[in-house]
Scaffold this active site. Structure first.
Site: not given
Length: 431
Positions: A61-62, A148, A218-219, A303
């Site tokens: 995915w990511d 991610a 996150r990210d 995100e």
């Protein structure tokens, strides 16, 4: 939502932030009311249900292309490299077989986040990706999930800093350094063995797990500001405060039309794009700064934020979901963007609403986790595409790449390319 006076005072006295002082840009409900899911200039083309799959053994995915700190997507000795969040497919695992003994791929896909691992792929063509394996061996990352971030090629020696998110227990922005080795046959990522946690949510600018058990933090996406030459990082967060304590005030409302003053339970949606500054270009020490953009009363998730620097402008992109919008608002899964002339803003929502590239209404979950590259190409993964009746096909693979044109505060979808087409903008020859 602006920063509290105590928070601003702390910022002014901070050793790394220096004289940095700014107010976050507010993405207002009035802005979000302008989102139009049926605008063809901001709608991703339909993905066919007969899409090819990169791998029969893993979901992806990511997707995170290898790049430099200015955002340039690079190849190394002619090899393009991407990192992806990856989880094994379990077609023969009894827990993913239904009552008739058939593989329940939908449930397997839904469970992937709990076993997410960072893996890498390489290619000579910018597509036709070859699976390289895990970036970190099992047990290197200090938490159970690897979420991610951004891989950065540091130099022509092949050193790479992987910024990523350590999740469960807690959530922390982390970094691990390794290196890339190439041959005529392929690519190997090596020596990613020492993870350093950089920072966690502070409870002053960014919501903590104690303040909200379903918090987002996150990210990481590091970059060098083209104006001041310093190393910064954007990331996803939520505005600090106990869950349900936020106020959707005049700034968060914006100039809404009559009948839209009642926001219901919108105070629970408190997404923001966070910012941190590094002590130096080594990226070893960081200080958290106030959010650049807040979405209190609008959306709970911003995100994978990341920048494109073009024509003297700062294009700040993020991704979000339909289901994370606040009560009384809606918008497609896809890319949202903000543009300004300075790193610290103020920013304006692109296309007046913020929407840059959304899924078509007839296939609302076809793609997600878009990454906008400096050449205008946008990569994403396929989530699910409708088939017959109420059924749908799970993806877990790269989506067709599209190109968008950035023109001032506006954007336009222009072209569609092959599945997983992520060409390098520059080739780096290792010394």
């Amino acid at each position: 939502m602006s920063t509290s006076s105590s928070a601003v005072s702390q910022l002014k006295n901070s050793p790394l932030a220096g004289n940095i002082n700014y107010e976050p840009t507010v993405w207002s409900r009035a802005d979000a009311l302008k989102v139009n899911e049926n605008d063809p200039t901001t709608t991703q083309p339909l993905v066919s249900a007969d899409f090819p799959v990169m791998s029969d053994t893993v979901f992806i995915w990511d997707t995170m292309p290898l790049r430099e700190l200015d955002g340039t997507v690079v190849s190394v000795n002619g090899w393009s490299v991407i990192l992806t969040l990856t989880a094994d497919r379990h077609p023969n695992d009894p827990q993913y077989l239904d009552a008739n003994g058939r593989y329940d791929i939908k449930r397997d896909w839904e469970d992937r986040h709990g076993r997410a691992r960072m893996s890498y792929w390489y290619s000579r063509t910018g597509k036709d990706w070859i699976f390289g394996g895990r970036v970190m061996a099992e047990g290197v990352s200090p938490t159970t999930r690897e979420w991610a971030g951004t891989p950065i090629l540091l130099n022509d020696k092949g050193d790479i800093d992987l910024y990523y998110t350590c999740v469960t227990p807690g959530a922390a922005i982390a970094k691990v350094r390794g290196r890339i080795v190439t041959s005529d046959q392929g690519v190997e990522l090596k020596d990613f063995t020492q993870v350093k946690k950089l920072f966690e949510a502070d409870g002053t600018y960014y919501q903590t797990e104690a303040q909200n058990s379903s918090w987002n933090f996150r990210d990481p996406s590091p970059f060098i500001d083209p104006n001041d030459g310093k190393l910064y990082m954007v990331f996803e967060g939520n505005v600090a405060g106990e869950r349900g304590s936020h106020t959707v005030g005049a700034a968060e409302l914006g100039p809404v039309p009559p009948g839209h003053e009642d926001v219901g339970g919108a105070r629970f949606q408190v997404g923001c794009i966070g910012l941190a500054v590094a002590k130096d270009l080594s990226g070893e020490e960081w200080e958290i700064l106030p959010p650049l953009v807040t979405a209190v009363g609008v959306n709970d998730q911003t995100e994978r934020p990341h920048y494109v620097f073009q024509d003297g402008k700062y294009y700040l992109f993020t991704i979000s979901h339909k289901f994370t919008y606040a009560e009384g608002l809606t918008g497609p899964d896809g890319v949202y963007g903000f543009v300004g002339e300075h790193l610290f803003g103020p920013y304006r929502p692109m296309n007046a609403s913020g929407l840059v590239l959304g899924n078509p209404p007839e296939q609302p979950f076809q793609t997600y986790s878009h990454c906008v590259m400096p050449n205008g190409l946008v990569t994403s993964f396929i989530d699910s595409v409708p088939t017959e009746g109420e059924d749908y096909r799970i993806g877990g693979t790269e989506a067709p790449t599209v190109r968008i044109l950035l023109k001032g505060d506006r954007s336009f979808v222009q072209e569609e390319y092959d599945y997983g087409y992520i060409p390098a903008m520059k080739d780096v020859t290792l010394s």
